[in-house]
Write a protein that holds these residues in place. Structure first.
Motif, PDB file in Angstrom:
ATOM      1  N   GLN A   1       0.828  -1.208   0.000  1.00 12.39           N
ATOM      2  CA  GLN A   1       0.000   0.000   0.000  1.00 12.39           C
ATOM      3  C   GLN A   1       0.862   1.256   0.000  1.00 12.39           C
ATOM      4  O   GLN A   1       0.618   2.197  -0.765  1.00 12.39           O
ATOM      5  N   ILE A   2       1.907   1.264   0.841  1.00  9.98           N
ATOM      6  CA  ILE A   2       2.803   2.420   0.872  1.00  9.98           C
ATOM      7  C   ILE A   2       3.530   2.551  -0.459  1.00  9.98           C
ATOM      8  O   ILE A   2       3.651   3.656  -1.016  1.00  9.98           O
ATOM      9  N   ARG A   3       4.008   1.448  -0.994  1.00 15.13           N
ATOM     10  CA  ARG A   3       4.702   1.494  -2.286  1.00 15.13           C
ATOM     11  C   ARG A   3       3.788   2.022  -3.382  1.00 15.13           C
ATOM     12  O   ARG A   3       4.222   2.768  -4.264  1.00 15.13           O
ATOM     13  N   SER A   4       2.515   1.652  -3.324  1.00 12.89           N
ATOM     14  CA  SER A   4       1.594   2.102  -4.371  1.00 12.89           C
ATOM     15  C   SER A   4       1.362   3.606  -4.297  1.00 12.89           C
ATOM     16  O   SER A   4       1.246   4.280  -5.319  1.00 12.89           O
ATOM     17  N   TYR A   5       1.312   4.153  -3.084  1.00 10.40           N
ATOM     18  CA  TYR A   5       1.149   5.596  -2.945  1.00 10.40           C
ATOM     19  C   TYR A   5       2.340   6.353  -3.532  1.00 10.40           C
ATOM     20  O   TYR A   5       2.195   7.452  -4.075  1.00 10.40           O
ATOM     21  N   LEU A   6       3.525   5.760  -3.385  1.00 13.59           N
ATOM     22  CA  LEU A   6       4.741   6.452  -3.805  1.00 13.59           C
ATOM     23  C   LEU A   6       5.204   6.064  -5.211  1.00 13.59           C
ATOM     24  O   LEU A   6       6.230   6.547  -5.677  1.00 13.59           O
TER      25      LEU A   6
ATOM     26  N   PHE B   1      -4.542   5.081   6.169  1.00 15.46           N
ATOM     27  CA  PHE B   1      -4.648   5.146   4.711  1.00 15.46           C
ATOM     28  C   PHE B   1      -6.082   4.952   4.216  1.00 15.46           C
ATOM     29  O   PHE B   1      -6.414   5.354   3.106  1.00 15.46           O
ATOM     30  N   ASP B   2      -6.928   4.313   5.001  1.00 16.38           N
ATOM     31  CA  ASP B   2      -8.295   4.058   4.566  1.00 16.38           C
ATOM     32  C   ASP B   2      -9.258   5.198   4.902  1.00 16.38           C
ATOM     33  O   ASP B   2     -10.454   5.083   4.669  1.00 16.38           O
ATOM     34  N   SER B   3      -8.747   6.288   5.433  1.00 15.27           N
ATOM     35  CA  SER B   3      -9.620   7.421   5.748  1.00 15.27           C
ATOM     36  C   SER B   3     -10.243   7.972   4.474  1.00 15.27           C
ATOM     37  O   SER B   3      -9.552   8.242   3.487  1.00 15.27           O
ATOM     38  N   PRO B   4     -11.559   8.166   4.452  1.00 17.39           N
ATOM     39  CA  PRO B   4     -12.209   8.714   3.250  1.00 17.39           C
ATOM     40  C   PRO B   4     -11.816  10.156   2.964  1.00 17.39           C
ATOM     41  O   PRO B   4     -12.000  10.640   1.854  1.00 17.39           O
ATOM     42  N   TRP B   5     -11.255  10.838   3.974  1.00 17.78           N
ATOM     43  CA  TRP B   5     -10.862  12.232   3.756  1.00 17.78           C
ATOM     44  C   TRP B   5      -9.707  12.348   2.754  1.00 17.78           C
ATOM     45  O   TRP B   5      -9.548  13.386   2.106  1.00 17.78           O
TER      46      TRP B   5
ATOM     47  N   GLY C   1      -6.457  20.475 -12.087  1.00 14.71           N
ATOM     48  CA  GLY C   1      -6.293  19.579 -13.231  1.00 14.71           C
ATOM     49  C   GLY C   1      -5.114  18.643 -13.070  1.00 14.71           C
ATOM     50  O   GLY C   1      -4.784  17.902 -14.004  1.00 14.71           O
ATOM     51  N   LYS C   2      -4.483  18.664 -11.891  1.00 17.00           N
ATOM     52  CA  LYS C   2      -3.310  17.822 -11.641  1.00 17.00           C
ATOM     53  C   LYS C   2      -3.586  16.896 -10.460  1.00 17.00           C
ATOM     54  O   LYS C   2      -4.093  17.342  -9.430  1.00 17.00           O
ATOM     55  N   ALA C   3      -3.233  15.621 -10.617  1.00 14.89           N
ATOM     56  CA  ALA C   3      -3.363  14.690  -9.494  1.00 14.89           C
ATOM     57  C   ALA C   3      -2.292  15.026  -8.473  1.00 14.89           C
ATOM     58  O   ALA C   3      -1.104  15.047  -8.802  1.00 14.89           O
ATOM     59  N   PRO C   4      -2.668  15.288  -7.233  1.00 23.02           N
ATOM     60  CA  PRO C   4      -1.647  15.630  -6.242  1.00 23.02           C
ATOM     61  C   PRO C   4      -0.818  14.412  -5.851  1.00 23.02           C
ATOM     62  O   PRO C   4      -1.291  13.279  -5.904  1.00 23.02           O
ATOM     63  N   ALA C   5       0.416  14.655  -5.467  1.00 28.00           N
ATOM     64  CA  ALA C   5       1.205  13.612  -4.830  1.00 28.00           C
ATOM     65  C   ALA C   5       0.640  13.398  -3.433  1.00 28.00           C
ATOM     66  O   ALA C   5       0.404  14.360  -2.703  1.00 28.00           O
ATOM     67  N   VAL C   6       0.395  12.149  -3.077  1.00 21.26           N
ATOM     68  CA  VAL C   6      -0.100  11.822  -1.735  1.00 21.26           C
ATOM     69  C   VAL C   6       1.010  11.069  -1.023  1.00 21.26           C
ATOM     70  O   VAL C   6       1.331   9.940  -1.378  1.00 21.26           O
ATOM     71  N   LEU C   7       1.624  11.711  -0.041  1.00 23.98           N
ATOM     72  CA  LEU C   7       2.769  11.154   0.662  1.00 23.98           C
ATOM     73  C   LEU C   7       2.327  10.590   2.011  1.00 23.98           C
ATOM     74  O   LEU C   7       1.556  11.244   2.726  1.00 23.98           O
TER      75      LEU C   7
ATOM     76  N   PRO D   1     -11.622   0.612  -0.343  1.00 18.21           N
ATOM     77  CA  PRO D   1     -10.438   1.349   0.139  1.00 18.21           C
ATOM     78  C   PRO D   1      -9.461   1.632  -0.977  1.00 18.21           C
ATOM     79  O   PRO D   1      -9.333   0.857  -1.930  1.00 18.21           O
ATOM     80  N   LEU D   2      -8.770   2.760  -0.844  1.00 14.21           N
ATOM     81  CA  LEU D   2      -7.775   3.123  -1.838  1.00 14.21           C
ATOM     82  C   LEU D   2      -6.643   2.104  -1.852  1.00 14.21           C
ATOM     83  O   LEU D   2      -6.173   1.662  -0.826  1.00 14.21           O
TER      84      LEU D   2
END
Length: 473
Positions: A263-268, A372-376, A389-395, A467-468
């Motif tokens: 999950q962490i690897r997928s975010y990064l 990581f599963d927070s809907p916020w 118009g840009k996907a933010p980096a989620v760290l 979940p994401l």
């Protein structure tokens, strides 16, 4: 009025010069919390600048004294509906030393100055500019909705962040009811890059480790005693080399975090760490093997040597020194077992033949991050993408330190940070600045987020149906 109207108002606030004039006025307060003589300035920033500003936004506010007497806090609140979401926002009005006389082209750190796309001034990036952006975005949404936000908002401004937020945890703990909210959302630190909006969910922790080798008083002639007296500097560097190798890789398992999850690897996976022209180039063959630069920076632990001393480097004598000292820092992510770490290092050094190395810990701060599963998380990422118009980096977490654990652990809130600075901003140094194009975009990002918060009929109280599992696109 619409979401687009709120964003347009935020942009107009920037283009008209009103926002920049407001920030110039705030930068003028010499709020150096590390300077004991600035106590009156710290209080003046809250009483003369922040309280009137919140009053215009229809917030009630009050000064909250620090339990230790070091630096006051400001609590501000706007309430509209018991069923609407409540957001807690944070900022700090204190700054580091102004470093007058060290700024390029003789600039005054206590006045803002534009040069190209940069706006210089102490606190522009850390943190007056960032909480001013959020307050201006609240104003834009309130004006667009005819005097309403559509949600409840609470704001806490502290004046001691640059001295380690010594009383923030205690103040928040004592005021749990007053600070009760559904979401914590604030701005500090840099984006991943100037071009890419960023969300981070928490912070790495930090632990300073002092290593001392004290063998004897004074030095002894290296010709007369070399080869028969132990050298504390030689001992110290070899002891350190059993903890971290010559490529920055951790050698002691107790210093390492848990294994990186998928999950962490997928975010990064889509996060690129690319320095700009005025930032240092990334070192080749440095850090943990098998990890990307983003994983090393945001998902792994590092042990850094911050300072070393033995003898007199300016006037070295032909003598074996009697003492050697080093200060190391472990930056660590959530899941690292810190309790008992010093004892584990001490036992390791004894096992490796270095019982003479004295060890002590100092200046620790906790690691924390939102589930990581927070809907916020998806809600915020979707909002930012709709605006830019840009996907933010989620760290998973910020690489540095912020008092996130106060809000995530003491207050128990999901935490989302939306930074408005960039890595090359020179915070804590001469020539601190923000970028004007980034500032304009940040105003629109926050106006969009606050508008979308007001569109929610109720707080996001449970995980999404699915979940994401990967980067947010």
């Amino acid at each position: 009025m619409t979401r687009a109207d709120a964003i347009a108002r935020a942009r107009d606030d920037f283009k008209s010069g009103a926002f920049l004039a407001e920030l110039d006025r705030r930068v003028a307060f010499k709020t150096e919390s590390q300077n004991p003589s600035r106590g009156a300035e710290l209080r003046a920033y809250l009483e003369q600048e922040m309280q009137p500003a919140f009053a215009t936004l229809d917030f009630s506010s009050r000064i909250v004294e620090s339990p230790s007497g070091k630096a006051p806090f400001l609590f501000a609140e706007h309430h509209e509906s018991a069923s609407a979401p409540t957001v807690l926002i944070y900022g700090h009005g204190d700054v580091v030393d102004g470093m007058e006389g060290e700024w390029r082209e003789g600039r005054d750190p206590w006045r803002t100055a534009v040069a190209g796309t940069r706006l210089y001034g102490r606190g522009t990036a850390d943190n007056k500019g960032q909480h001013s952006i959020n307050m201006a975005a609240l104003r834009a949404v309130r004006d667009a909705r005819g005097g309403k936000l559509g949600f409840n908002a609470k704001f806490i401004i502290e004046m001691g962040e640059e001295i380690g937020s010594p009383d923030l945890g205690k103040v928040c703990d004592l005021n749990r009811d007053a600070l009760k909210a559904d979401l914590f959302m604030a701005s500090d630190g840099p984006r991943l890059s100037a071009e890419r909006p960023t969300l981070f969910l928490g912070c790495r922790g930090g632990l300073r480790i002092h290593l001392d080798v004290n063998l004897r008083d004074g030095g002894n002639h290296s010709g007369n005693w070399g080869g028969v007296l132990a050298n504390p500097a030689t001992i110290l560097v070899n002891a350190i080399s059993t903890l971290v190798d010559g490529h920055g890789r951790l050698l002691l398992d107790a210093l390492k975090p848990p294994r990186l999850t998928n999950q962490i690897r997928s975010y990064l996976a889509d996060v690129q760490v690319v320095p700009t022209a005025d930032e240092p180039a990334l070192a080749e063959n440095w850090g943990e093997e098998g990890l990307s630069a983003a994983e090393r920076l945001y998902a792994w632990n590092t042990l850094e040597v911050l300072a070393m001393s033995s003898g007199n480097i300016e006037k070295p004598a032909n003598a074996i020194p009697g003492h050697a000292n080093a200060v190391l820092q472990l930056r660590f992510v959530v899941g690292t077992k810190i309790d008992g770490l010093i004892e584990a290092i001490r036992a390791h050094l004894v096992e490796k033949g270095f019982p003479m190395v004295e060890l002590r810990a100092a200046q620790s701060f906790a690691a924390s991050r939102t589930d990581f599963d927070s809907p916020w998380i998806k809600w915020a990422a979707d909002s930012v993408k709709e605006t830019t118009g840009k996907a933010p980096a989620v760290l998973p977490n910020f690489g540095g330190s912020l008092p996130n654990d106060v809000f995530s652990e003491i207050l128990g809130l999901p935490t989302i940070w939306v930074p408005h600075s960039y890595p090359g901003c020179s915070q804590h140094a001469p020539n601190e600045h923000i970028l004007l194009p980034l500032t304009e975009e940040a105003l629109t990002v926050m106006a969009g987020l606050f508008w979308d918060l007001g569109e929610l009929p109720r707080p996001l109280a449970r995980p999404l149906a699915k979940p994401l599992a990967g980067p947010l696109t």
